[in-house]
Design an enzyme around this catalytic site. Structure first.
Site, PDB file in Angstrom:
ATOM      1  N   TRP A 103       0.830  -1.205   0.000  1.00  9.93           N
ATOM      2  CA  TRP A 103       0.000   0.000   0.000  1.00  9.93           C
ATOM      3  C   TRP A 103       0.861   1.249   0.000  1.00  9.93           C
ATOM      4  O   TRP A 103       0.528   2.245  -0.633  1.00  9.93           O
ATOM      5  CB  TRP A 103      -0.994  -0.012   1.161  1.00  9.93           C
ATOM      6  CG  TRP A 103      -1.958  -1.147   1.023  1.00  9.93           C
ATOM      7  CD1 TRP A 103      -2.053  -2.269   1.805  1.00  9.93           C
ATOM      8  CD2 TRP A 103      -2.955  -1.316  -0.022  1.00  9.93           C
ATOM      9  NE1 TRP A 103      -3.028  -3.104   1.325  1.00  9.93           N
ATOM     10  CE2 TRP A 103      -3.598  -2.554   0.215  1.00  9.93           C
ATOM     11  CE3 TRP A 103      -3.353  -0.555  -1.113  1.00  9.93           C
ATOM     12  CZ2 TRP A 103      -4.620  -3.026  -0.610  1.00  9.93           C
ATOM     13  CZ3 TRP A 103      -4.373  -1.017  -1.935  1.00  9.93           C
ATOM     14  CH2 TRP A 103      -4.994  -2.237  -1.683  1.00  9.93           C
ATOM     15  N   ASP A 173      -1.691   6.568   6.312  1.00 14.18           N
ATOM     16  CA  ASP A 173      -2.777   5.724   5.813  1.00 14.18           C
ATOM     17  C   ASP A 173      -3.112   4.757   6.955  1.00 14.18           C
ATOM     18  O   ASP A 173      -2.342   3.855   7.257  1.00 14.18           O
ATOM     19  CB  ASP A 173      -2.288   4.956   4.572  1.00 14.18           C
ATOM     20  CG  ASP A 173      -3.323   3.944   4.072  1.00 14.18           C
ATOM     21  OD1 ASP A 173      -4.398   3.825   4.683  1.00 14.18           O
ATOM     22  OD2 ASP A 173      -3.033   3.274   3.059  1.00 14.18           O
ATOM     23  N   LYS A 197     -12.734  -1.657   7.160  1.00 14.28           N
ATOM     24  CA  LYS A 197     -12.100  -2.620   8.058  1.00 14.28           C
ATOM     25  C   LYS A 197     -12.543  -2.351   9.495  1.00 14.28           C
ATOM     26  O   LYS A 197     -13.226  -3.167  10.098  1.00 14.28           O
ATOM     27  CB  LYS A 197     -10.585  -2.583   7.921  1.00 14.28           C
ATOM     28  CG  LYS A 197     -10.157  -2.931   6.483  1.00 14.28           C
ATOM     29  CD  LYS A 197      -8.723  -2.616   6.236  1.00 14.28           C
ATOM     30  CE  LYS A 197      -8.380  -2.402   4.788  1.00 14.28           C
ATOM     31  NZ  LYS A 197      -8.607  -3.521   3.891  1.00 14.28           N
TER      32      LYS A 197
END
Ligand code: PLP
Length: 362
Positions: A103, A173, A197
């Protein structure tokens, strides 16, 4: 009665059962409006109160100071990979990226398309088994920002504490660990997270940004991609994902009922310890991907002695109702994602299964 499963999906992932039940109960008649929350105008008073409550709850649960703006956006965390450099990386400036997994790589790639971005630290050479160490003395005061991924969903590593980047904004992030532990928001210039999530269903992305950064942002970008556009309109510049924000509010109410971020953190530690103990006490039958000091409390990644055993483990687990234990397609192996809404009971059951599987296969 629905089928009993233990949901270890990496995202979208488990939601608290009580939150789903409330949504079911209110689905066709929200607060006596005679309509679903999905059918309300986003300009109506009834929806407005959901929107504001979600914001207020997040502010309270994460202890977000008044000089930060909370935004509810669309486009997922992935759009933030582009929006951040578009808004905050200026001509003549540099953005630094701390690479701890796929990511971070995706975020870095987008920044390179937009301006000058460089890698300040990386653990790619060691298959992202640990969090990179970062010497913040290399920061120049003119740098636009330093970006990191607080939890690496695929590799199962997590920043345990955050670097001090002085006057240069730190951007994180937090898609896969937001609200899993208390945070010192003031360390950050901007935090972002796709909701799917720890916060709710997919469709809404939370951005928490220091207000002074909004004032300095680039203005030569499309209106909808500017943070200011959304800040000025209180995230109602265009139609927001109303149902996702309603679910976010309900998940935040649930977090509050659990006792807030600290209580959630304590439970998350218990859950993670159950699984890491199973790995550590297995005499090498299970091998954790992450080094001990970088272990994630959200995604527990491990392998078995060979591919055949991994396959057998995943097949037997699936038969017993454990869902989502396969590792990410890019790394293989096994991964148990144990976000906030995964109950302790699921981790206890998985631990027992891991021990039984080891006994019968070694
Ligand atoms: C850490 C992290 N960042 C970004 C993303 C991408 O999020 P989205 O699918 O919302 O764009 C994910 C998705 O799993 C993630 O785990």
């Amino acid at each position: 009665m629905s089928k009993k499963v233990y949901n270890f999906n990496a995202g979208p992932s488990a939601l608290p059962k009580s939150v789903l039940e409330t949504a079911q109960k209110e689905l066709v008649n929200f607060e006596d409006s005679g309509m679903s929350v999905m059918e309300l105008s986003h300009r109506s008073k009834t929806y407005e109160s959901v929107h504001q409550e979600a914001k207020q709850l997040l502010k309270k649960l994460l202890n977000i100071p008044d000089n930060y703006q909370i935004l509810f956006l669309q486009g997922g965390a992935s759009l933030q990979f582009s929006m951040i450099p578009m808004n905050l990386l200026k001509e003549g400036q540099k953005a630094s990226y701390l690479m701890s997994g796929s990511w971070s790589e995706k975020a870095f790639k987008e920044a390179q398309l937009i301006g000058e971005a460089s890698i300040a630290a990386s653990t790619k050479n060691e298959q992202y088994k640990s969090i990179p160490s970062y010497d913040s003395s290399t920061i120049e005061s003119t740098d636009a920002y330093v970006h990191l991924t607080s939890n690496n969903t695929i590799y199962g590593t997590q920043w345990q504490s955050f670097p001090d980047t002085k006057d240069v904004p730190l951007i994180a992030d937090m898609s896969s660990d937001i609200l899993s532990r208390p945070l010192d928001i003031e360390k950050f210039g901007l935090i972002y997270a796709g909701a799917q999530k720890n916060l709710g269903p997919s469709g809404v992305t939370v951005v928490i940004v220091r207000k002074d950064l909004l004032e300095q942002e680039n203005d030569n970008i499309p209106t909808i991609l500017r943070y200011q556009t959304h800040a000025k309109a209180d995230s109602l510049y265009h139609t927001p994902p109303t149902f996702a924000i309603y679910m976010l509010r309900n998940v935040l109410r649930w977090v509050q009922d659990q006792g807030g971020a600290l209580a959630i953190q304590e439970l998350n530690e218990k859950k993670a310890n159950l699984l890491y103990e199973a790995i550590d006490q297995s005499n090498g039958f299970y091998t954790g991907h992450a080094t001990k000091e970088s272990r994630s409390r959200m995604n527990v990644t491990f392998t078995l002695p060979n591919e055949d055993l991994t396959k057998a483990f995943l097949n037997e687990a699936a038969d017993k109702g454990f869902v989502g234990l396969g590792g990410h397609r890019s790394v293989g192996g096994c991964r148990a994602s144990i976000y906030n809404a995964v109950p302790l009971e699921a981790c206890t059951a998985l631990r027992t299964f891991m021990e039984e599987f080891q006994q019968t296969h070694s």
